[in-house]
Design an enzyme around this catalytic site. Sequence first.
Site, PDB file in Angstrom:
ATOM      1  N   HIS A   1       1.260  -0.876   0.189  1.00 32.79           N
ATOM      2  CA  HIS A   1      -0.120  -0.160  -0.355  1.00 32.79           C
ATOM      3  C   HIS A   1       0.857   1.394   0.662  1.00 32.79           C
ATOM      4  CE1 HIS A   1      -3.785   2.063   0.464  1.00 32.79           C
ATOM      5  NE2 HIS A   1      -2.742   3.212   1.661  1.00 32.79           N
TER       6      HIS A   1
ATOM      7  N   GLU B   1      -2.609  -5.556  -4.836  1.00 34.87           N
ATOM      8  CA  GLU B   1      -2.619  -5.117  -3.077  1.00 34.87           C
ATOM      9  C   GLU B   1      -4.345  -5.750  -2.250  1.00 34.87           C
ATOM     10  OE1 GLU B   1      -3.098  -1.216  -0.692  1.00 34.87           O
ATOM     11  OE2 GLU B   1      -4.273  -1.226  -2.639  1.00 34.87           O
TER      12      GLU B   1
ATOM     13  N   ASN C   1      27.294 -21.565  -3.437  1.00 35.87           N
ATOM     14  CA  ASN C   1      28.370 -22.308  -3.926  1.00 35.87           C
ATOM     15  C   ASN C   1      27.655 -23.386  -2.543  1.00 35.87           C
ATOM     16  OD1 ASN C   1      31.061 -23.131  -4.668  1.00 35.87           O
ATOM     17  ND2 ASN C   1      31.593 -23.636  -2.298  1.00 35.87           N
TER      18      ASN C   1
END
Length: 710
Positions: free
Chosen positions: A48, A70, A432
């Site tokens: 918002h 929203e 990794n």
Amino acid sequence: MQIDMNRFRAAFYEEAGEHLENMEGALLQLESASDDPELLNTIFRAAHSIKGASSTFGIEQVARFTHVLENLLDRLREGEVIVTSELIQLLLNSTDVLSALIDAEKNESAPPENIDMILDALHKCTGEPESAKSGVVDGTPQSETASDGEEVVSYEVTFLPSESFFLFGQNPLYLLADLKSLSNEFQAVPNVSKLPAIEELDPEKCYISWTIHLTTAQPEDAVHDVFMFVDDATSYEVKRLTAPAPPESKQAVQSDMPAESAPGEDPENEVKQSVDSPAADAQEEAKAPERRQADRRSGDERRNEGVSVATSSISRETVRVDRERLDKMINQIGELVIGTSMVEQDWMRHHADLESPALVQLGKIVRDLQEMSLSLRMVPIAASFQKMTRIIRDLSLRLGKQVRLETEGEETELDKTVVDQIGDPLLHMVRNSVDHGIETVEERLAAGKSAEGLICLKAYHQGGNFIIEIQDDGRGLDRDKILQKAIDREIVSESDVLSDEEVYGLIFAPGFSTAEQVTDVSGRGVGMDVVRRNVEALQGSISIRSVKGQGCRMIVRLPLTLAILDGLLVQVGVNSYVIPLLSVVESIKPDPDEIRSVLGRGEVITLRGEVVPLMRLNRILNMPTGGEPEDENLLVIVEDQGRKYALVVHELLGQQQVVIKNLEANFQKVPGVAGATILGDGRVALILDINGLCGLVGRTSGISDSTGVV
């Protein structure tokens, strides 16, 4: 006078980035805690806030996308949509699109290509009709049949924005679109009676108001919730036009209602009827303003939403300062520190037997001022750790692995400049660990481990340094495989004798990789090379500990800040140098016969059974020695990438905190030199780059910096 909103866009981009980080973090937590309403509120507040602010700055594409997002988040809060892994992935993809849209606006580049695909997926989840997708209110009534058993009610909503409505990040079209999304029938009639002549228009004021008629099966609270974030000066009123359903209709639905519950004898029904009487209507209208404020307060309590983003920005107890200004201030305070030191040196030179209380007090104030100014740039490492949560989630799904992330010390603070630059090394180390370290579920179960792998990120302060540890419980590093790969690539030779730590350090060599095939995740030997280069650029170091079959731990040591440095001040001939204290192991005074020459390879000293190469700074840097006998030298033992070296110096001047001056900004990059500082007597001292010096030694004296013997 019209305000140029472009001035404030930089602040919007920064705040939007913070909101997106909050959204992403809460979404990742929501996946395992779907019943936590505060997480949903956090996500909704962030979306918002972005919608309101982007609308204020005229970034309509961001505002429209966030409006659709929203709507879905609101359905999540209402429990109409269930949290699933697929939904979390869609919401995470939506944050990526939002971030890309904001970057596109910031850099004036093209929007992301997948925006329409994500929008379609969001509309599908919200169940919005095609006409609602545009988010445009045109005043055309829209009809839709309510589900059986639902009470359809008509309302008249009067909406009068305040004069400062737009300054609070609001857009009336989005409020009207929210109302339209609730309704079966909708009509918005604008009132422009207060619109002045065009030459009298104030572009910062709102002159228009609306009378909205809507019919909806949603409860009245849902209508009030649309106006939850409007500023206090904005006026709105929700008036119910449809009377409650007659008792007979309820009785028809509930045909098995007992006779004693007949409508005429129901006290509760009598109360409802009295509320709908003309007298009650008059009382209700008189109480309308108070009721609106009560509705607004109850909405805040119910949603735990607080106030609008613009209002909260005004009342916030923090002040945003441009980073360039902050850096300039810290630099000037550094000059003040140098100037104060020079004054103290001058006083001691002329009044060695007298102490100046004023200078002592001045020195204390300046040091406190320097510490306070540096603390302004200190930020928690939490944001960087949070990004790793998303990386691990996405990567483990792609590789078909189960990986859990645990973090410790997220609130540990580090210089903002260092935090920004440590992001890439941290990313490569975590990737990794997931790709090479953590085994597949089948491999883990066969090895007697749990199906879910664990990666732990830790941050803490130690001895004035900042430490980051990345630890996993995977397969660990295969020493023999790494060594053989390095021999095949001629990084080392078969005759070299390497310790475990030196072998593990080979994975940082450019182009080195033990992957059998190149994938979109790994195999090109780039990632760990980036880690080493970036860590060294921050005047830090990295070491590896590993046990095959049990896991691997990478330890990164960094300075707390790049503005000042704890160093060891040494004298070499007529010049002074600063050795970063982070690299110093110890200092010794050797016997002359302990230093030996190796034909064609330079000089070495044996230190507790370990052969350590010597580096004579005056020779490496082509500096005159001043005629001091070399057999009275001291050795400063330093460490770089797990390998020790002995720096030959003439005198130890003591430990000192120095202000770093960048040579590249004022001169050029000098190999073996990390920067410079101004000493209290006004002289310039170079700050040595230990890794760069090791490279110079390898080129000038033939000493190998990748082996344990010379």
